[in-house]
Design a protein around this motif. Structure first.
Motif, mmCIF file in Angstrom:
data_model
loop_
_atom_site.group_PDB
_atom_site.id
_atom_site.type_symbol
_atom_site.label_atom_id
_atom_site.label_comp_id
_atom_site.label_asym_id
_atom_site.label_seq_id
_atom_site.Cartn_x
_atom_site.Cartn_y
_atom_site.Cartn_z
ATOM 1 N N MET A 1 0.832 -1.203 0.000
ATOM 2 C CA MET A 1 0.000 0.000 0.000
ATOM 3 C C MET A 1 0.863 1.249 0.000
ATOM 4 O O MET A 1 1.949 1.265 0.574
ATOM 5 N N GLU A 2 0.390 2.294 -0.646
ATOM 6 C CA GLU A 2 1.069 3.573 -0.620
ATOM 7 C C GLU A 2 0.936 4.159 0.772
ATOM 8 O O GLU A 2 -0.142 4.181 1.363
ATOM 9 N N THR A 3 2.060 4.638 1.332
ATOM 10 C CA THR A 3 2.033 5.211 2.673
ATOM 11 C C THR A 3 1.447 6.618 2.617
ATOM 12 O O THR A 3 1.886 7.449 1.825
ATOM 13 N N VAL A 4 0.471 6.885 3.451
ATOM 14 C CA VAL A 4 -0.155 8.200 3.513
ATOM 15 C C VAL A 4 0.603 9.086 4.480
ATOM 16 O O VAL A 4 1.419 8.607 5.279
ATOM 17 N N THR A 5 0.326 10.376 4.423
ATOM 18 C CA THR A 5 0.933 11.288 5.388
ATOM 19 C C THR A 5 0.174 11.197 6.710
ATOM 20 O O THR A 5 -0.931 10.629 6.776
ATOM 21 N N VAL A 6 0.754 11.784 7.746
ATOM 22 C CA VAL A 6 0.079 11.790 9.050
ATOM 23 C C VAL A 6 -1.274 12.483 8.944
ATOM 24 O O VAL A 6 -2.282 12.014 9.489
ATOM 25 N N GLY A 7 -1.306 13.634 8.246
ATOM 26 C CA GLY A 7 -2.562 14.371 8.095
ATOM 27 C C GLY A 7 -3.613 13.568 7.352
ATOM 28 O O GLY A 7 -4.783 13.546 7.742
ATOM 29 N N GLN A 8 -3.212 12.902 6.272
ATOM 30 C CA GLN A 8 -4.147 12.080 5.498
ATOM 31 C C GLN A 8 -4.654 10.913 6.324
ATOM 32 O O GLN A 8 -5.851 10.593 6.301
ATOM 33 N N TYR A 9 -3.759 10.278 7.060
ATOM 34 C CA TYR A 9 -4.137 9.121 7.867
ATOM 35 C C TYR A 9 -5.207 9.502 8.890
ATOM 36 O O TYR A 9 -6.240 8.833 8.999
ATOM 37 N N PHE A 10 -4.961 10.577 9.639
ATOM 38 C CA PHE A 10 -5.900 10.936 10.701
ATOM 39 C C PHE A 10 -7.176 11.574 10.152
ATOM 40 O O PHE A 10 -8.230 11.476 10.782
ATOM 41 N N LEU A 11 -7.107 12.206 8.993
ATOM 42 C CA LEU A 11 -8.326 12.723 8.364
ATOM 43 C C LEU A 11 -9.270 11.570 8.040
ATOM 44 O O LEU A 11 -10.471 11.616 8.353
ATOM 45 N N ILE A 12 -8.753 10.529 7.435
ATOM 46 C CA ILE A 12 -9.565 9.356 7.094
ATOM 47 C C ILE A 12 -9.985 8.610 8.353
ATOM 48 O O ILE A 12 -11.150 8.196 8.490
ATOM 49 N N TYR A 13 -9.071 8.433 9.274
ATOM 50 C CA TYR A 13 -9.334 7.746 10.543
ATOM 51 C C TYR A 13 -10.505 8.399 11.280
ATOM 52 O O TYR A 13 -11.445 7.726 11.717
ATOM 53 N N ASN A 14 -10.453 9.720 11.408
ATOM 54 C CA ASN A 14 -11.504 10.438 12.134
ATOM 55 C C ASN A 14 -12.815 10.471 11.355
ATOM 56 O O ASN A 14 -13.898 10.465 11.948
ATOM 57 N N ALA A 15 -12.727 10.492 10.019
ATOM 58 C CA ALA A 15 -13.949 10.459 9.205
ATOM 59 C C ALA A 15 -14.680 9.134 9.384
ATOM 60 O O ALA A 15 -15.909 9.102 9.509
ATOM 61 N N PHE A 16 -13.935 8.040 9.409
ATOM 62 C CA PHE A 16 -14.550 6.727 9.634
ATOM 63 C C PHE A 16 -15.195 6.658 11.021
ATOM 64 O O PHE A 16 -16.298 6.133 11.187
ATOM 65 N N SER A 17 -14.487 7.181 12.023
ATOM 66 C CA SER A 17 -15.015 7.162 13.394
ATOM 67 C C SER A 17 -16.292 7.988 13.503
ATOM 68 O O SER A 17 -17.285 7.552 14.099
ATOM 69 N N LEU A 18 -16.276 9.193 12.911
ATOM 70 C CA LEU A 18 -17.454 10.063 12.932
ATOM 71 C C LEU A 18 -18.633 9.403 12.234
ATOM 72 O O LEU A 18 -19.772 9.462 12.711
ATOM 73 N N THR A 19 -18.371 8.752 11.107
ATOM 74 C CA THR A 19 -19.461 8.137 10.341
ATOM 75 C C THR A 19 -20.054 6.949 11.083
ATOM 76 O O THR A 19 -21.273 6.741 11.057
#
Length: 257
Positions: free
Chosen positions: A1-19
């Motif tokens: 997998m392509e490694t994401v940046t810290v900002g990208q990782y937590f943006l997606i992480y928090n979006a999944f949690s919120l949803t």
């Protein structure tokens, strides 16, 4: 997998949690809201709540898969070697997208034959749309992605035609005060669904790697919130308003009698 940046990782992480939280709350709201509507509309709210509950479960699994695919060490994100399983989305859509259309048909309280006919046709078209889109989603090249995306568009266009032409006459038979709400629910369904193909084609906009992954995940997540929780709340509002009208009509009938 392509490694994401810290900002990208937590943006997606928090979006999944919120949803996950949003879908869970919406499911409970819709199920408890059954007590506010008359019997003919309870099934629509049960199905609407079921859509959100199914989505909540799959977002939990997506969240766990995302967290398991990467390891966070300070400001560095590294791949754990476990692939992020995005197939959960298509399993979810295969179940929920047909139900989304069926709940809209049910809340309109059409004749039994119309309800069955429209539910079967729209449900089948929705399932076919999702099934045709999946091979393109997992394709390694844009040509294959475009082919399956085009095939998936055929049932999508049929659904759009049914929403705006097939249900048009049925909406005109609804109580006048409810028609604007039903039209808004139909429009929100179309608008949120229209967002999916835009996100699906993100790799064609010269977006690749981690940027494409972030765009796809955030785009699909926002569309899911609108299409499921957003439309679900509108279904509830329609059911409540129609129930109030029918109670008032029944009350007048009893007074006259």
């Amino acid at each position: 997998m392509e490694t994401v940046t810290v900002g990208q990782y937590f943006l997606i992480y928090n979006a999944f949690s919120l949803t996950f939280a949003t879908m869970s709350a919406a499911a409970l709201f819709l199920w408890f809201g059954r007590s506010q509507v008359t019997a003919p509309y309870k099934t629509a709210l049960v199905i609407s709540g079921l859509v959100c509950a199914i989505a909540a479960y799959h977002y939990l699994r997506i969240f766990e898969s995302w967290a398991g695919a990467y390891e966070v060490r300070g400001a560095v994100i590294t791949s754990t070697g476990y692939a992020f399983n995005d197939a959960y989305r298509y399993v979810d859509w295969l179940l929920t997208v047909p139900l989304l259309l069926i709940e809209l048909v049910l809340v309109m309280r059409l004749s039994e034959s119309e309800t069955v006919s429209k539910s079967v046709r729209l449900g089948f078209a929705a399932a076919l749309m999702i099934a045709l889109g999946y091979p393109g989603e997992i394709a390694a090249d844009n040509g294959t992605r475009a082919l399956w995306g085009t095939l998936s568009t055929i049932p999508f266009l049929y659904i759009v035609w049914e929403l705006f032409r097939g249900l048009g006459d049925s909406i005109n038979r609804q109580p006048e005060s409810v028609r604007p709400l039903i039209r808004k629910a139909r429009l929100l369904t179309f608008a949120s669904w229209g967002f999916y193909p835009i996100v699906y084609m993100a790799p064609f906009a010269n977006i690749s790697g981690a940027a494409a992954e972030t765009t796809i995940q955030i785009g699909y997540t926002l569309a899911d919130i609108l299409a499921k929780a957003g439309v679900g709340v509108m279904i509830y509002m329609i059911a409540v308003r129609k129930s109030a009208i029918e109670r008032e009509t029944a009350g007048h009938g009893a007074t006259v009698a």
